[in-house]
Design a protein around this motif. Structure first.
Motif, PDB file in Angstrom:
ATOM      1  N   VAL A  45      17.962  29.998  20.085  1.00 44.54           N
ATOM      2  CA  VAL A  45      16.994  29.361  20.974  1.00 44.54           C
ATOM      3  C   VAL A  45      16.375  28.149  20.277  1.00 44.54           C
ATOM      4  O   VAL A  45      16.420  27.035  20.777  1.00 44.54           O
ATOM      5  CB  VAL A  45      15.888  30.352  21.387  1.00 44.54           C
ATOM      6  N   ALA A  46      15.798  28.381  19.113  1.00 44.28           N
ATOM      7  CA  ALA A  46      15.143  27.308  18.359  1.00 44.28           C
ATOM      8  C   ALA A  46      15.017  27.750  16.913  1.00 44.28           C
ATOM      9  O   ALA A  46      14.772  28.931  16.644  1.00 44.28           O
ATOM     10  CB  ALA A  46      13.767  26.990  18.931  1.00 44.28           C
ATOM     11  N   THR A  47      15.169  26.814  15.988  1.00 45.20           N
ATOM     12  CA  THR A  47      15.083  27.159  14.579  1.00 45.20           C
ATOM     13  C   THR A  47      14.412  26.059  13.765  1.00 45.20           C
ATOM     14  O   THR A  47      14.375  24.894  14.187  1.00 45.20           O
ATOM     15  CB  THR A  47      16.461  27.394  13.960  1.00 45.20           C
ATOM     16  N   PHE A  48      13.878  26.462  12.627  1.00 43.80           N
ATOM     17  CA  PHE A  48      13.496  25.546  11.557  1.00 43.80           C
ATOM     18  C   PHE A  48      14.635  25.539  10.555  1.00 43.80           C
ATOM     19  O   PHE A  48      15.101  26.596  10.133  1.00 43.80           O
ATOM     20  CB  PHE A  48      12.226  26.010  10.848  1.00 43.80           C
ATOM     21  N   THR A  49      15.067  24.357  10.167  1.00 48.18           N
ATOM     22  CA  THR A  49      16.069  24.284   9.116  1.00 48.18           C
ATOM     23  C   THR A  49      15.381  24.362   7.759  1.00 48.18           C
ATOM     24  O   THR A  49      14.147  24.310   7.669  1.00 48.18           O
ATOM     25  CB  THR A  49      16.857  22.976   9.229  1.00 48.18           C
ATOM     26  N   SER A  50      16.191  24.442   6.699  1.00 48.96           N
ATOM     27  CA  SER A  50      15.634  24.582   5.354  1.00 48.96           C
ATOM     28  C   SER A  50      14.804  23.370   4.943  1.00 48.96           C
ATOM     29  O   SER A  50      13.930  23.478   4.082  1.00 48.96           O
ATOM     30  CB  SER A  50      16.756  24.805   4.344  1.00 48.96           C
ATOM     31  N   ASN A  51      15.055  22.204   5.556  1.00 48.17           N
ATOM     32  CA  ASN A  51      14.281  21.012   5.215  1.00 48.17           C
ATOM     33  C   ASN A  51      13.179  20.738   6.224  1.00 48.17           C
ATOM     34  O   ASN A  51      12.630  19.631   6.278  1.00 48.17           O
ATOM     35  CB  ASN A  51      15.186  19.789   5.071  1.00 48.17           C
ATOM     36  N   GLY A  52      12.862  21.754   7.064  1.00 43.13           N
ATOM     37  CA  GLY A  52      11.702  21.642   7.930  1.00 43.13           C
ATOM     38  C   GLY A  52      11.938  21.011   9.282  1.00 43.13           C
ATOM     39  O   GLY A  52      11.007  20.890  10.086  1.00 43.13           O
ATOM     40  N   LEU A  53      13.166  20.609   9.570  1.00 48.02           N
ATOM     41  CA  LEU A  53      13.468  20.034  10.876  1.00 48.02           C
ATOM     42  C   LEU A  53      13.613  21.148  11.907  1.00 48.02           C
ATOM     43  O   LEU A  53      13.825  22.310  11.558  1.00 48.02           O
ATOM     44  CB  LEU A  53      14.746  19.207  10.808  1.00 48.02           C
ATOM     45  N   THR A  54      13.497  20.785  13.179  1.00 52.05           N
ATOM     46  CA  THR A  54      13.655  21.766  14.246  1.00 52.05           C
ATOM     47  C   THR A  54      14.943  21.503  15.023  1.00 52.05           C
ATOM     48  O   THR A  54      15.418  20.373  15.109  1.00 52.05           O
ATOM     49  CB  THR A  54      12.464  21.730  15.210  1.00 52.05           C
ATOM     50  N   ASN A  55      15.469  22.589  15.571  1.00 51.87           N
ATOM     51  CA  ASN A  55      16.714  22.521  16.327  1.00 51.87           C
ATOM     52  C   ASN A  55      16.556  23.413  17.552  1.00 51.87           C
ATOM     53  O   ASN A  55      16.072  24.548  17.435  1.00 51.87           O
ATOM     54  CB  ASN A  55      17.869  23.016  15.455  1.00 51.87           C
ATOM     55  N   PHE A  64      10.588  24.597  25.589  1.00 55.80           N
ATOM     56  CA  PHE A  64      10.163  25.487  24.507  1.00 55.80           C
ATOM     57  C   PHE A  64       9.789  24.661  23.280  1.00 55.80           C
ATOM     58  O   PHE A  64      10.395  23.625  23.009  1.00 55.80           O
ATOM     59  CB  PHE A  64      11.287  26.451  24.117  1.00 55.80           C
ATOM     60  N   THR A  65       8.812  25.171  22.533  1.00 59.75           N
ATOM     61  CA  THR A  65       8.397  24.525  21.294  1.00 59.75           C
ATOM     62  C   THR A  65       8.236  25.569  20.195  1.00 59.75           C
ATOM     63  O   THR A  65       7.498  26.539  20.371  1.00 59.75           O
ATOM     64  CB  THR A  65       7.071  23.780  21.467  1.00 59.75           C
ATOM     65  N   ILE A  66       8.934  25.352  19.088  1.00 58.62           N
ATOM     66  CA  ILE A  66       8.814  26.237  17.930  1.00 58.62           C
ATOM     67  C   ILE A  66       7.778  25.652  16.988  1.00 58.62           C
ATOM     68  O   ILE A  66       7.709  24.430  16.800  1.00 58.62           O
ATOM     69  CB  ILE A  66      10.187  26.421  17.237  1.00 58.62           C
ATOM     70  N   SER A  67       6.964  26.516  16.409  1.00 54.94           N
ATOM     71  CA  SER A  67       5.953  26.054  15.455  1.00 54.94           C
ATOM     72  C   SER A  67       5.662  27.192  14.483  1.00 54.94           C
ATOM     73  O   SER A  67       6.148  28.317  14.670  1.00 54.94           O
ATOM     74  CB  SER A  67       4.664  25.634  16.171  1.00 54.94           C
ATOM     75  N   ARG A  68       4.872  26.889  13.457  1.00 49.67           N
ATOM     76  CA  ARG A  68       4.523  27.958  12.516  1.00 49.67           C
ATOM     77  C   ARG A  68       3.226  27.629  11.811  1.00 49.67           C
ATOM     78  O   ARG A  68       2.818  26.474  11.707  1.00 49.67           O
ATOM     79  CB  ARG A  68       5.624  28.189  11.490  1.00 49.67           C
ATOM     80  N   ASP A  69       2.604  28.688  11.342  1.00 55.12           N
ATOM     81  CA  ASP A  69       1.399  28.616  10.539  1.00 55.12           C
ATOM     82  C   ASP A  69       1.750  29.205   9.182  1.00 55.12           C
ATOM     83  O   ASP A  69       1.815  30.421   9.018  1.00 55.12           O
ATOM     84  CB  ASP A  69       0.275  29.407  11.218  1.00 55.12           C
ATOM     85  N   ASN A  70       1.980  28.345   8.221  1.00 59.94           N
ATOM     86  CA  ASN A  70       2.432  28.818   6.902  1.00 59.94           C
ATOM     87  C   ASN A  70       1.383  29.688   6.214  1.00 59.94           C
ATOM     88  O   ASN A  70       1.720  30.620   5.484  1.00 59.94           O
ATOM     89  CB  ASN A  70       2.800  27.629   6.019  1.00 59.94           C
ATOM     90  N   ALA A  71       0.124  29.395   6.466  1.00 53.99           N
ATOM     91  CA  ALA A  71      -0.936  30.172   5.831  1.00 53.99           C
ATOM     92  C   ALA A  71      -0.914  31.629   6.300  1.00 53.99           C
ATOM     93  O   ALA A  71      -1.308  32.538   5.570  1.00 53.99           O
ATOM     94  CB  ALA A  71      -2.288  29.544   6.123  1.00 53.99           C
ATOM     95  N   LYS A  72      -0.440  31.833   7.538  1.00 49.12           N
ATOM     96  CA  LYS A  72      -0.371  33.178   8.105  1.00 49.12           C
ATOM     97  C   LYS A  72       1.039  33.754   8.066  1.00 49.12           C
ATOM     98  O   LYS A  72       1.262  34.871   8.525  1.00 49.12           O
ATOM     99  CB  LYS A  72      -0.873  33.164   9.548  1.00 49.12           C
ATOM    100  N   SER A  73       2.004  32.997   7.536  1.00 50.09           N
ATOM    101  CA  SER A  73       3.414  33.418   7.530  1.00 50.09           C
ATOM    102  C   SER A  73       3.841  33.848   8.924  1.00 50.09           C
ATOM    103  O   SER A  73       4.512  34.875   9.114  1.00 50.09           O
ATOM    104  CB  SER A  73       3.629  34.575   6.537  1.00 50.09           C
ATOM    105  N   THR A  74       3.436  33.073   9.904  1.00 52.88           N
ATOM    106  CA  THR A  74       3.707  33.400  11.301  1.00 52.88           C
ATOM    107  C   THR A  74       4.382  32.220  11.992  1.00 52.88           C
ATOM    108  O   THR A  74       3.980  31.069  11.801  1.00 52.88           O
ATOM    109  CB  THR A  74       2.406  33.757  12.039  1.00 52.88           C
ATOM    110  N   MET A  75       5.383  32.559  12.773  1.00 52.32           N
ATOM    111  CA  MET A  75       6.122  31.567  13.558  1.00 52.32           C
ATOM    112  C   MET A  75       5.870  31.830  15.034  1.00 52.32           C
ATOM    113  O   MET A  75       5.671  32.986  15.427  1.00 52.32           O
ATOM    114  CB  MET A  75       7.623  31.675  13.252  1.00 52.32           C
ATOM    115  N   TYR A  76       5.873  30.778  15.826  1.00 55.55           N
ATOM    116  CA  TYR A  76       5.594  30.904  17.241  1.00 55.55           C
ATOM    117  C   TYR A  76       6.702  30.263  18.076  1.00 55.55           C
ATOM    118  O   TYR A  76       7.437  29.388  17.600  1.00 55.55           O
ATOM    119  CB  TYR A  76       4.263  30.214  17.588  1.00 55.55           C
ATOM    120  N   LEU A  77       6.788  30.702  19.309  1.00 57.75           N
ATOM    121  CA  LEU A  77       7.650  30.050  20.287  1.00 57.75           C
ATOM    122  C   LEU A  77       6.848  29.919  21.581  1.00 57.75           C
ATOM    123  O   LEU A  77       6.582  30.924  22.242  1.00 57.75           O
ATOM    124  CB  LEU A  77       8.936  30.837  20.539  1.00 57.75           C
TER     125      LEU A  77
END
Length: 112
Positions: A45-55, A64-77
């Motif tokens: 559906v959607a991913t973060f690549t190892s260099n931080g890009l989205t696909n 759809f929009t993928i995002s994340r909160d690194n401080a919470k180790s949480t990813m969202y869709l």
């Protein structure tokens, strides 16, 4: 070991919105969302690549929009303008060399 816990699925009408969350037990760079509809193979559906890009899959681009909160180790869709064909079990995925990890999945049903 890595634990991934999805939440946020449910029943929504066509055109509606949902936000899925994936809480990870540690910070992970390469993460994404996949889904599997009944009788079909699991698909990206959607991913973060190892260099931080989205696909994104073509079928969800612009909705759809993928995002994340690194401080919470949480990813969202964030899923907007949902369609019946978006109905599936949505899985959180993480890659930490040398293997992939999967969450238990959360059901999304789009129906009137």
């Amino acid at each position: 070991q890595v634990q991934l816990v999805e939440s946020g699925g449910g029943l929504v009408q066509p055109g509606g919105s949902l936000r899925l969350s994936c809480a990870a037990s540690r910070s992970i760079n390469t993460m994404g969302w996949y889904r599997q509809a009944p009788g079909k193979e699991r698909e990206l559906v959607a991913t973060f690549t190892s260099n931080g890009l989205t696909n994104y899959a073509d079928s969800v681009k612009g909705r759809f929009t993928i995002s994340r909160d690194n401080a919470k180790s949480t990813m969202y869709l964030q899923m907007n303008s949902l369609k019946p064909e978006d109905t599936a079990v949505y899985y959180c995925n993480a890659y930490i060399w040398p293997r992939f990890y999967w969450g238990q999945g959360t059901q999304v049903t789009v129906s009137s």
